[in-house]
Enzyme design. Structure first.
Site, PDB file in Angstrom:
ATOM      1  N   ASP A  99       0.815  -1.230   0.000  1.00 40.30           N
ATOM      2  CA  ASP A  99       0.000   0.000   0.000  1.00 40.30           C
ATOM      3  C   ASP A  99       0.846   1.276   0.000  1.00 40.30           C
ATOM      4  O   ASP A  99       0.308   2.367  -0.188  1.00 40.30           O
ATOM      5  CB  ASP A  99      -0.972  -0.014   1.202  1.00 40.30           C
ATOM      6  CG  ASP A  99      -0.263  -0.311   2.537  1.00 40.30           C
ATOM      7  OD1 ASP A  99      -0.827  -1.090   3.338  1.00 40.30           O
ATOM      8  OD2 ASP A  99       0.849   0.200   2.763  1.00 40.30           O
ATOM      9  N   HIS A 114       7.179  -7.114  -1.343  1.00 38.37           N
ATOM     10  CA  HIS A 114       6.194  -7.590  -2.317  1.00 38.37           C
ATOM     11  C   HIS A 114       5.819  -6.531  -3.340  1.00 38.37           C
ATOM     12  O   HIS A 114       4.769  -6.617  -3.970  1.00 38.37           O
ATOM     13  CB  HIS A 114       4.934  -8.117  -1.589  1.00 38.37           C
ATOM     14  CG  HIS A 114       5.223  -9.335  -0.751  1.00 38.37           C
ATOM     15  ND1 HIS A 114       4.403  -9.776   0.239  1.00 38.37           N
ATOM     16  CD2 HIS A 114       6.285 -10.182  -0.745  1.00 38.37           C
ATOM     17  CE1 HIS A 114       4.936 -10.845   0.816  1.00 38.37           C
ATOM     18  NE2 HIS A 114       6.078 -11.114   0.232  1.00 38.37           N
ATOM     19  N   CYS A 143       2.308   0.064 -26.183  1.00 42.49           N
ATOM     20  CA  CYS A 143       2.952  -0.927 -27.077  1.00 42.49           C
ATOM     21  C   CYS A 143       2.020  -2.101 -27.352  1.00 42.49           C
ATOM     22  O   CYS A 143       2.338  -3.006 -28.118  1.00 42.49           O
ATOM     23  CB  CYS A 143       4.255  -1.432 -26.433  1.00 42.49           C
ATOM     24  SG  CYS A 143       3.981  -2.680 -25.142  1.00 42.49           S
ATOM     25  N   SER A 181       1.359  -9.687  11.091  1.00 42.28           N
ATOM     26  CA  SER A 181       1.548 -10.669  10.025  1.00 42.28           C
ATOM     27  C   SER A 181       1.316 -12.074  10.592  1.00 42.28           C
ATOM     28  O   SER A 181       1.743 -12.399  11.691  1.00 42.28           O
ATOM     29  CB  SER A 181       2.967 -10.600   9.440  1.00 42.28           C
ATOM     30  OG  SER A 181       3.137 -11.625   8.457  1.00 42.28           O
TER      31      SER A 181
END
Ligand code: APR
EC number: 2.3.1.286
Length: 238
Positions: A99, A114, A143, A181
């Protein structure tokens, strides 16, 4: 106890996970209540396979997460960690979060293991864009290649520079604090062990028990990170 450790440590490293941002309004992944992976199978939606074979769902999932980011911002916990870095109380942050809230709150020494949802890039030519392209449902590069968020997808290698920075910080840590976590994803969940192997005092702060609690010198469960950091910050000023 944690206050004493914070005061005494000459080198404190913090590893954050999605639990650091739930009080900003962003869902985490594995909480029983509302975790993203309670509703979606990550391997089918947040993987290179999904980008190639399930691309409409992939675009929709990440557009929803980018929109979610726009409505949220760093909370007092992010701001305290940034202030503690400035005051020399902590030295660095290793984050699994995409974030960008630690940097937005003012933290400087942040390893984003990450990647980041703040940017997207072309899968073919690598050209970088702001994530507004996803909000405007522009999923194609000039592209002709597909645009994808600059996050690490399941099945991908982590950015080498962030990995190296995280390993270096973990080896230097005297005090290593995990905030929010479940420690269920490798290699992010190796850094608390690297720190411990190098003599660090390991503290795990998480609402629920984690897979590495058995290695921790101290665990703090059933406490919201925001209120804990506010309490510690207040005590440090006394
Ligand atoms: N205070 C304390 N703990 C909290 C709070 C809070 N306010 N909110 C949530 N938590 C805890 C939950 O109990 C949960 O165990 O945070 C933990 C977050 O764990 P996960 O949802 O597994 O998130 P995380 O550990 O960051 O996941 C790692 O998995 O899917 C991948 O790439 C994704 O970076 C993510 C990685």
């Amino acid at each position: 106890m944690l206050l004493e450790k914070l005061k005494k440590s000459n080198y404190t490293v913090v590893l954050t996970g999605a639990g650091m941002s739930t009080e900003s309004g962003l869902p985490d992944f594995r909480s029983q209540s509302g975790g993203l992976w309670q509703k979606e199978d990550p391997s089918r939606i947040a993987s290179t396979d999904a980008l190639n074979r399930n691309v409409e769902k992939f675009f929709e999932f990440y557009r929803h997460r980018v929109l979610g980011l726009k409505d949220c911002k760093p909370h007092i916990g992010h701001e305290i960690l940034a202030k503690w870095e400035k005051d020399g109380i902590i030295q660095s942050i290793i984050t699994q979060n995409v974030d960008g809230f630690h940097t937005e709150a003012g933290s400087k020494n942040v390893a984003e293991l990450h990647g980041t949802l703040q940017k997207v890039h072309c899968q073919s030519c690598g050209k970088q864009y702001r994530n507004d392209t996803y909000i405007n449902k522009q999923y194609e590069c000039e592209c002709g290649g597909k645009l994808r968020p600059s996050v690490v997808l399941f099945g991908e290698m982590l950015p080498e520079d962030a990995l190296f920075q995280a390993a270096e910080e973990s080896e230097k840590a005297e005090l290593f604090i995990v905030l929010g976590s479940s420690l269920s994803v490798t290699p992010a969940n190796q850094f608390p062990l690297i720190a411990k192997q190098n003599g660090a005092y390991l503290v795990i702060v998480n609402m629920e028990p984690t897979e590495l609690d058995i290695y921790a010198d101290m665990t703090i469960h059933n406490r919201k990170i925001g209120s804990l950091l506010k309490e510690l910050d207040h005590q440090l000023k006394e």
